[in-house]
Design an enzyme around this catalytic site. Structure first.
Site: not given
Ligand code: GDP
Ligand code: IMO
Ligand code: MG
Length: 412
Positions: A15, A40, A198
């Site tokens: 995201k 993020h 989330q």
């Molecule tokens: P969010 O919580 O939805 O913002 O996602 P996170 O940042 O927690 O996790 C997504 C991970 O995947 C991060 O390490 C990003 O840099 C990486 N990422 C995002 N898009 C891509 C993609 O298309 N390919 C790969 N290989 N990594 C990606």
């Molecule tokens: P983003 O925005 C992945 C999960 C936790 C746990 C459950 C409840 O980065 O996608 P909490 O601390 O919210 O009470 O935990 O939800 N969880 C996530 N898993 N990405 C997240 O956020 C999360 N935020 C909470 O691992 O299982």
């Molecule tokens: Mg995340």
């Protein structure tokens, strides 16, 4: 135009990357739910940013960002994050605002969260950031909001340690306080991105309860979190990975069998860098779950899907995705509310030929190999939702648009 970006799985779909990518055409970005449980990631060249509370539009100098009314905000985490941004040359002062209705996370809530989860017979595996406790107090009508920091009767209800904690932050928080309804009203006719945290399956109401977070992470929460009504939402984008991941406990019908599919499990985890941004925990990995994805599309009015991590499958000769569940001998394509049933669900898998070539430099749909296009087309038909944006790497540049959500014109 108001566009909502939600996670269509169990979080971490990318995201942050997609909000950053789309924020170039937005005037303002609002994070509408959750707290410092989110992580993020944004990657621009050799720079990588991990954001927890601050909306992912912050990296553009000219954007205003709002922390919405649906959020729970830990002041310590917020000012640590803002200091990190400042250290890295991102000037944020004067363009980060917080809804006066947002709730405040106090340190003892973090401790209670950890303790409470450990005491559960079946822990949820929370992030320990005090999220569930703060939302529970909010529901009990015992929490404190930003607007209440000047309300003496409310402050008198707090414990001494809370007041000591708040002291160094109160003035700075109040200087960022805003009436988000009024701000969104002023932004009518402009482009605003509403960033979810989330994901659909971690939503308190629509997700795999009780293995969920406590905020309204579904698209309906965007209106509430931005202080507007549902008719003000113009489009909903649902971000999903080419496979599935989940952090923490709870059912995940398509999870790879770590014992018998150890190589596959660890290949996806390492290639996709599947470790939590907030807690560093290894993420559970599995096949793309189309049953769950279609449920997310239908329950969130997703107009277009955004597919990320397609590149992680680059070396595969064959890919599989789940098109139904078998529960007690019966086949269903519906996502059950019962955790017991979800736990027993066995995935019915469909095979797809892989493409065995790197997608990481593809910048249009036409450049994708036919087998990658066929995988996407199947997802579109199954979910009844088009894939409007594709991401083939972590970098901002490794992204291409098929349908521009700001004007909904197809680029194909
Ligand atoms: P969010 O919580 O939805 O913002 O996602 P996170 O940042 O927690 O996790 C997504 C991970 O995947 C991060 O390490 C990003 O840099 C990486 N990422 C995002 N898009 C891509 C993609 O298309 N390919 C790969 N290989 N990594 C990606
Ligand atoms: P983003 O925005 C992945 C999960 C936790 C746990 C459950 C409840 O980065 O996608 P909490 O601390 O919210 O009470 O935990 O939800 N969880 C996530 N898993 N990405 C997240 O956020 C999360 N935020 C909470 O691992 O299982
Ligand atoms: Mg995340």
């Amino acid at each position: 135009m108001n566009i909502v970006v939600i996670g269509a799985q169990w979080g971490d779909e990318g995201k942050g990357k997609i909000v950053d990518f789309l924020a170039g055409d937005a005037q303002a970005i609002v994070r509408y739910a959750g707290g410092a449980n989110a992580g993020h990631t944004i990657v621009i060249g050799d720079k990588k940013y991990a954001l927890h509370l601050v909306p992912s539009g912050i990296l553009y100098k000219d954007k205003t960002v709002f922390l919405g009314a649906g959020m729970v905000i830990d002041p310590e985490a917020l000012f640590t994050e803002l200091a990190m941004l400042e250290e890295r040359g991102i000037e944020w002062k004067g363009r980060v605002f917080i809804s006066d209705r947002a709730h405040i996370v106090l340190p003892r809530y973090r401790e209670l969260d950890k303790k409470h989860d450990l005491e559960r017979k079946k822990p949820i595996g929370t992030t320990g950031r005090g999220i569930g406790i703060t939302y529970a107090l909010k529901c009990q009508r015992d929490s404190i909001r930003l607007a209440d920091l000047t309300w003496e009767d409310k402050l008198a209800e707090l414990e001494d340690e809370d007041l000591q904690f708040l002291k160094p932050y109160a003035e700075r928080l109040l200087s960022m306080k805003t009436d988000i309804t009024s701000e969104m009203w002023k932004l009518r006719g402009k482009n605003v991105l509403l960033e979810g945290a989330q994901g659909a399956l971690l939503d308190l109401d629509l997700g795999s309860y009780p293995y969920v977070s406590s905020g309204i992470s579904c698209s309906s929460g965007a209106a509430v979190g931005a202080g507007m009504g549902p008719r003000s939402i113009d489009r909903v984008l649902g971000v999903f990975k080419a496979y599935s991941t989940r952090v923490g406990n709870g059912p995940m019908p398509t999870e790879f069998d770590e014992a018998n599919q150890s190589e596959l499990y660890h290949f996806i985890r390492e290639t996709g860098h599947e470790y939590g941004v907030t807690t560093g925990r290894p993420r559970r990995c599995g096949y793309l779950d189309l049953v769950a994805l279609r449920y997310a599309c239908r329950s969130n009015s997703i107009d277009e899907l955004v597919l990320t991590h397609l590149d992680v499958y680059d070396t595969f000769g064959e890919i599989e995705a789940c098109i139904a569940y078998k529960i007690d001998g019966k086949t269903t394509e519906d996502f059950p509310a019962s955790i017991d049933e979800l736990d027993r669900a066995e995935p019915v898998l469909k095979k797809f030929p892989g493409w065995k070539t790197s997608l990481r430099s593809c910048r249009s749909y036409e450049e994708l190999p036919a087998n990658a296009q066929a995988y996407i087309e199947f997802i579109e038909v199954y979910s009844g939702t088009g894939v409007g944006i594709v991401s083939v790497g972590e970098d901002r540049a490794q992204t291409f648009i098929r349908v521009n959500p700001w004007n909904s014109e197809s680029a194909d």
